[in-house]
Design an enzyme around this catalytic site. Structure first.
Site, mmCIF file in Angstrom:
data_model
loop_
_atom_site.group_PDB
_atom_site.id
_atom_site.type_symbol
_atom_site.label_atom_id
_atom_site.label_comp_id
_atom_site.label_asym_id
_atom_site.label_seq_id
_atom_site.Cartn_x
_atom_site.Cartn_y
_atom_site.Cartn_z
ATOM 1 N N GLU A 85 47.762 93.067 80.934
ATOM 2 C CA GLU A 85 47.891 94.153 81.002
ATOM 3 C C GLU A 85 47.179 95.238 81.919
ATOM 4 O O GLU A 85 46.523 93.827 82.517
ATOM 5 C CB GLU A 85 47.348 95.207 79.470
ATOM 6 C CG GLU A 85 47.532 94.696 78.214
ATOM 7 C CD GLU A 85 47.300 95.400 76.499
ATOM 8 O OE1 GLU A 85 48.154 95.425 76.123
ATOM 9 O OE2 GLU A 85 45.914 94.938 76.893
ATOM 10 N N CYS A 110 31.765 88.603 74.984
ATOM 11 C CA CYS A 110 31.210 89.643 74.923
ATOM 12 C C CYS A 110 31.806 90.047 73.273
ATOM 13 O O CYS A 110 32.630 89.839 73.185
ATOM 14 C CB CYS A 110 31.752 91.046 75.762
ATOM 15 S SG CYS A 110 31.094 90.433 77.164
ATOM 16 N N CYS A 113 34.551 93.687 73.410
ATOM 17 C CA CYS A 113 36.044 93.488 74.191
ATOM 18 C C CYS A 113 36.171 93.228 73.602
ATOM 19 O O CYS A 113 36.996 91.446 73.027
ATOM 20 C CB CYS A 113 35.007 93.113 74.883
ATOM 21 S SG CYS A 113 36.492 93.020 76.315
ATOM 22 N N GLY A 158 39.597 90.085 81.987
ATOM 23 C CA GLY A 158 39.002 89.312 82.915
ATOM 24 C C GLY A 158 37.663 89.476 83.449
ATOM 25 O O GLY A 158 37.544 90.900 83.564
ATOM 26 N N GLU A 159 36.829 87.994 84.124
ATOM 27 C CA GLU A 159 35.404 88.488 84.616
ATOM 28 C C GLU A 159 35.802 88.118 86.192
ATOM 29 O O GLU A 159 35.925 86.959 86.602
ATOM 30 C CB GLU A 159 34.815 87.287 83.919
ATOM 31 C CG GLU A 159 33.392 87.966 84.879
ATOM 32 C CD GLU A 159 32.562 88.541 84.816
ATOM 33 O OE1 GLU A 159 32.660 89.736 84.233
ATOM 34 O OE2 GLU A 159 32.122 88.681 86.503
ATOM 35 N N SER A 190 33.999 94.943 88.223
ATOM 36 C CA SER A 190 32.766 95.436 87.570
ATOM 37 C C SER A 190 32.669 93.669 87.300
ATOM 38 O O SER A 190 33.815 93.470 87.041
ATOM 39 C CB SER A 190 33.276 96.347 86.071
ATOM 40 O OG SER A 190 32.460 95.660 85.347
ATOM 41 N N LEU A 214 26.097 96.251 82.175
ATOM 42 C CA LEU A 214 24.279 95.862 81.305
ATOM 43 C C LEU A 214 24.345 96.306 80.609
ATOM 44 O O LEU A 214 23.584 94.930 79.313
ATOM 45 C CB LEU A 214 23.670 96.786 82.295
ATOM 46 C CG LEU A 214 21.477 96.467 82.040
ATOM 47 C CD1 LEU A 214 21.706 95.116 82.744
ATOM 48 C CD2 LEU A 214 20.930 97.235 82.599
ATOM 49 N N ASN A 293 34.447 101.910 72.310
ATOM 50 C CA ASN A 293 36.112 102.179 72.140
ATOM 51 C C ASN A 293 36.230 100.881 71.229
ATOM 52 O O ASN A 293 36.118 99.922 71.133
ATOM 53 C CB ASN A 293 36.962 102.499 73.194
ATOM 54 C CG ASN A 293 36.748 102.837 74.032
ATOM 55 O OD1 ASN A 293 36.796 103.926 73.918
ATOM 56 N ND2 ASN A 293 37.076 102.224 75.621
ATOM 57 N N CYS A 335 38.600 101.280 78.268
ATOM 58 C CA CYS A 335 38.001 99.861 78.079
ATOM 59 C C CYS A 335 37.324 98.674 77.170
ATOM 60 O O CYS A 335 37.599 99.852 76.016
ATOM 61 C CB CYS A 335 36.129 100.120 78.890
ATOM 62 S SG CYS A 335 36.198 101.358 80.190
HETATM 63 N N1 SAH Z 1 34.157 91.897 82.753
HETATM 64 C C1 SAH Z 1 34.306 92.939 83.537
HETATM 65 C C2 SAH Z 1 34.963 93.995 83.755
HETATM 66 C C3 SAH Z 1 36.331 94.036 82.443
HETATM 67 S S1 SAH Z 1 35.730 94.922 81.191
HETATM 68 C C4 SAH Z 1 33.194 93.252 82.552
HETATM 69 O O1 SAH Z 1 32.627 93.319 81.536
HETATM 70 O O2 SAH Z 1 32.119 94.474 83.121
HETATM 71 C C5 SAH Z 1 35.321 96.436 82.236
HETATM 72 C C6 SAH Z 1 34.092 97.567 81.119
HETATM 73 O O3 SAH Z 1 34.666 97.828 79.643
HETATM 74 C C7 SAH Z 1 32.749 96.335 81.128
HETATM 75 O O4 SAH Z 1 31.771 97.073 81.298
HETATM 76 C C8 SAH Z 1 32.819 96.033 79.674
HETATM 77 O O5 SAH Z 1 31.454 95.897 79.525
HETATM 78 C C9 SAH Z 1 33.016 97.644 78.852
HETATM 79 N N2 SAH Z 1 34.246 97.302 77.005
HETATM 80 C C10 SAH Z 1 34.590 95.777 76.800
HETATM 81 N N3 SAH Z 1 34.473 96.388 76.043
HETATM 82 C C11 SAH Z 1 34.233 97.577 75.912
HETATM 83 C C12 SAH Z 1 34.838 98.355 74.434
HETATM 84 N N4 SAH Z 1 35.279 97.797 73.415
HETATM 85 N N5 SAH Z 1 34.516 99.401 74.919
HETATM 86 C C13 SAH Z 1 33.845 100.500 76.024
HETATM 87 N N6 SAH Z 1 34.311 99.512 76.874
HETATM 88 C C14 SAH Z 1 34.152 98.092 76.952
HETATM 89 FE FE1 SF4 Z 2 32.818 90.377 78.576
HETATM 90 FE FE2 SF4 Z 2 34.389 91.815 80.384
HETATM 91 FE FE3 SF4 Z 2 34.788 89.612 79.230
HETATM 92 FE FE4 SF4 Z 2 35.007 91.905 78.149
HETATM 93 S S1 SF4 Z 2 36.559 91.286 80.070
HETATM 94 S S2 SF4 Z 2 34.712 89.751 77.341
HETATM 95 S S3 SF4 Z 2 33.895 92.786 78.635
HETATM 96 S S4 SF4 Z 2 32.509 89.781 80.392
#
Ligand code: SAH
Ligand code: SF4
Length: 351
Positions: A85, A110, A113, A158-159, A190, A214, A293, A335
């Site tokens: 997506e 995480c 997420c 993705g990371e 990010s 963070l 979210n 996000c």
């Molecule tokens: N993997 C990377 C980038 C993708 S996620 C990272 O984790 O930074 C983009 C952002 O969305 C990150 O800051 C992540 O922590 C945040 N995020 C993940 N799940 C979320 C949720 N359910 N609600 C709001 N932000 C979220």
């Molecule tokens: Fe965590 Fe970012 Fe991967 Fe979601 S996309 S699991 S927030 S590292």
């Protein structure tokens, strides 16, 4: 379009050297979405290229548009049938920002997420990453949507630091003046806080923005919700941030998701302020507060009031912070909601 493959095809067909520049400009900068539309190319060459070189390495399945028309989410099917997506949002009127994916799923798990719930399926190739940004440029043009295409953020699925080689190359292609020619400062990456990746990023990209997810300022809580913290704890992360700030002297964005009664109390604000102060160079740190979210029934977002109070606490503690408005949550494009469709389908099946 894979520009390296283009070069090979043109050499094989004994084309003059200027053709490469002509075609990369048309496809990667001028948002032309078919070789047939490059009118300056000989007809025969247009046919050969259409046959041998896909402009996009995926098929568009659909585009969903939010009710306020400020967010659009595209679903792409990759050549192996996997789905990613990608989102286009308008954070301000007349400005567009593409949020692109760098992996199918994510291994970091995480807890909050949707992408994390999928696990990692595979890394995206450089072309698959770059082409999402190119797709949105073409979409804006073809749909006659006004505004500036100002930002590309690696905040989709993705990371980025776990697919470093391809992410690095994709940034190089996106910012190369002879290829996509996006401004470095319009790009943001990010990361959930992979220490080795932050250092490599600092060494490689002085102008591209970096955001750190963070979310928690205590190791105990962070490790509970973000397993990445176990091998990259707050102390190690602090050193990486200091390394970045020493090298680049650029603003660093700290992302802080707000989860009801989990990380949103006054004590949490104090802990966050203390942690950021310990990093030093306070004027280069900026906190983005993001209300969680919802992706499933596991967590509850902090109330709007609590988010306001948290921001006020940070202001009082001398930390600059903004409350990030969530855009696109009605199409599950906000996000952390990417791949939410898979999580929802799975849950529906279990019920
Ligand atoms: N993997 C990377 C980038 C993708 S996620 C990272 O984790 O930074 C983009 C952002 O969305 C990150 O800051 C992540 O922590 C945040 N995020 C993940 N799940 C979320 C949720 N359910 N609600 C709001 N932000 C979220
Ligand atoms: Fe965590 Fe970012 Fe991967 Fe979601 S996309 S699991 S927030 S590292």
């Amino acid at each position: 379009m894979d520009h390296k493959k283009l070069k090979i095809v043109l050499e094989e067909k004994n084309q003059p050297a200027f053709r490469y520049k002509q075609i990369t400009k048309a496809i990667l900068r001028d948002a032309i979405t078919s070789f047939e539309d490059i009118s300056t190319l000989p007809k025969e060459l247009r046919a050969i290229l259409s046959e041998e070189l896909p402009i996009l390495p995926f098929t568009l399945m659909n585009v969903v548009i939010s009710a306020d028309k400020r967010a659009m989410k595209a679903l792409f099917m990759l050549s192996d049938g996997k789905i990613i997506e990608s989102v286009l949002i308008s954070p301000k009127p007349g400005m567009w920002s593409a949020c692109i994916s760098c992996q199918v799923g994510c291994a970091m798990s995480c807890d909050f997420c949707a992408t994390g719930k999928l696990g990692l399926k595979r890394d995206l190739t450089t072309d698959e990453i770059v082409s999402q940004a190119i797709f949105w440029r073409g979409y804006l043009k073809n749909e006659k949507i006004d505004g500036t295409y100002a930002n590309i953020v690696y905040m989709g699925m993705g990371e980025p630091m776990m697919n470093w080689d391809n992410v690095k190359e994709s940034i190089e292609v996106l910012t190369d003046a002879d290829l996509c020619n996006f401004p470095n400062r319009g790009l943001s990456v990010s990361t959930s806080g992979i220490v080795s990746g932050i250092k490599k990023f600092a060494d490689t990209f002085g102008q591209v923005n970096l955001a750190i997810s963070l979310h928690f300022a205590s190791d105990e809580k962070r490790s509970k919700y973000m397993p990445v913290n176990k091998g990259n704890n707050l102390e190690q992360l602090k050193e990486a941030l200091q390394y970045y700030l020493r090298k680049n002297k650029r603003k660093l964005f700290i992302e802080y998701i707000m989860l009801d009664k989990i990380n949103d109390t006054h004590e949490d604000a104090v802990m966050l302020a203390e942690y950021l102060r310990s990093v030093g160079t306070m004027h280069l740190l900026h906190v983005n507060l993001i209300r969680y979210n919802a992706i499933d029934g596991d967590h509850v977002p902090s109330t709007k009031n609590t988010v306001q109070n948290f921001k006020k606490d940070l202001d009082d503690l001398g930390i600059s912070a903004t409350i990030r408005k969530s855009i696109g949550d009605d199409i599950h494009g906000a996000c952390g909601q990417l791949a939410g469709h898979v999580v929802r389908e799975r849950r529906d099946k279990q019920e």
